[in-house]
Design a protein around this motif. Structure first.
Motif, PDB file in Angstrom:
ATOM      1  N   UNK A  13       0.800  -1.227   0.000  1.00 42.46           N
ATOM      2  CA  UNK A  13       0.000   0.000   0.000  1.00 42.46           C
ATOM      3  C   UNK A  13       0.827   1.269   0.000  1.00 42.46           C
ATOM      4  N   UNK A  14       1.967   1.249  -0.661  1.00 39.77           N
ATOM      5  CA  UNK A  14       2.848   2.421  -0.692  1.00 39.77           C
ATOM      6  C   UNK A  14       2.143   3.623  -1.316  1.00 39.77           C
ATOM      7  N   UNK A  21       4.348  10.132   3.232  1.00 42.51           N
ATOM      8  CA  UNK A  21       4.607   8.836   2.626  1.00 42.51           C
ATOM      9  C   UNK A  21       4.077   7.826   3.624  1.00 42.51           C
ATOM     10  N   UNK A  22       3.285   6.875   3.138  1.00 43.75           N
ATOM     11  CA  UNK A  22       2.749   5.865   4.040  1.00 43.75           C
ATOM     12  C   UNK A  22       2.782   4.500   3.367  1.00 43.75           C
ATOM     13  N   UNK A  23       2.940   3.474   4.182  1.00 46.28           N
ATOM     14  CA  UNK A  23       2.920   2.097   3.709  1.00 46.28           C
ATOM     15  C   UNK A  23       2.920   1.160   4.911  1.00 46.28           C
ATOM     16  N   UNK A  43       4.284   5.984   8.635  1.00 50.27           N
ATOM     17  CA  UNK A  43       3.815   7.289   8.150  1.00 50.27           C
ATOM     18  C   UNK A  43       4.950   8.288   8.356  1.00 50.27           C
ATOM     19  N   UNK A  44       5.372   8.898   7.255  1.00 47.56           N
ATOM     20  CA  UNK A  44       6.498   9.835   7.285  1.00 47.56           C
ATOM     21  C   UNK A  44       6.083  11.144   6.627  1.00 47.56           C
ATOM     22  N   UNK A  45       6.117  12.248   7.356  1.00 49.45           N
ATOM     23  CA  UNK A  45       5.879  13.542   6.710  1.00 49.45           C
ATOM     24  C   UNK A  45       6.964  13.779   5.648  1.00 49.45           C
ATOM     25  N   UNK A  46       6.562  14.297   4.510  1.00 50.41           N
ATOM     26  CA  UNK A  46       7.498  14.522   3.403  1.00 50.41           C
ATOM     27  C   UNK A  46       8.713  15.330   3.836  1.00 50.41           C
TER      28      UNK A  46
END
Length: 142
Positions: free
Chosen positions: A66-67, A74-76, A88-91
């Motif tokens: 689910x990238x 960015x989530x996966x 979950x990573x803020x850009x």
């Protein structure tokens, strides 16, 4: 005549577009895209794999589920030590994207942290987030 730089003339951040482009480049060339991430309270990653406020994540389609490479996050899902975890990573916390195989990629300015820059990427490890220190020679995007 100097044109003042305002949010209207500056446009949206180029970081998410560059991350997507380099992820595509890695994938198209059979390379493994790695993301070096500065970790603070706004980042959702397994804390046990964070070293010196940083983690390196394998962002390949083979290692993730689910990238989503969005403009803000960015989530996966990925497996760490056999357990599925939501990432979950803020850009603006992505400090580099590069190919594991040859180190080619791009570095980005770290998010401001009380006026101090975070330390350079360091090594961490996990199964889905095979960590490797970010290679030297990455180009800093502005």
């Amino acid at each position: 005549m100097t044109i003042p730089v305002t949010p209207d003339t500056q446009g949206a951040s180029t970081r998410p577009y560059l991350i997507r482009a380099l992820h595509d480049w890695c994938t198209d060339n059979g390379f493994t895209p790695y993301l070096a991430v500065y970790v603070d309270g706004s980042v959702q990653v397994p804390a046990e794999y964070v070293k010196n406020n940083e983690i390196v994540l394998n962002a390949s389609f083979e290692a993730t589920s689910g990238l989503q490479l969005g403009n803000d996050f960015i989530s996966f899902k990925a497996r760490f030590g056999g357990t599925a975890r939501e990432i979950v990573v803020p850009i603006d916390h992505v400090i580099a994207i590069y190919a594991r195989e040859n180190g080619q990629g791009m570095a980005f300015p770290a998010p401001p942290v009380g006026g101090a820059e975070p330390p350079p990427p360091t090594e961490g490890n996990s199964s889905a987030a095979e960590a490797a220190a970010a290679p030297r020679g990455l180009r800093l995007a502005e």
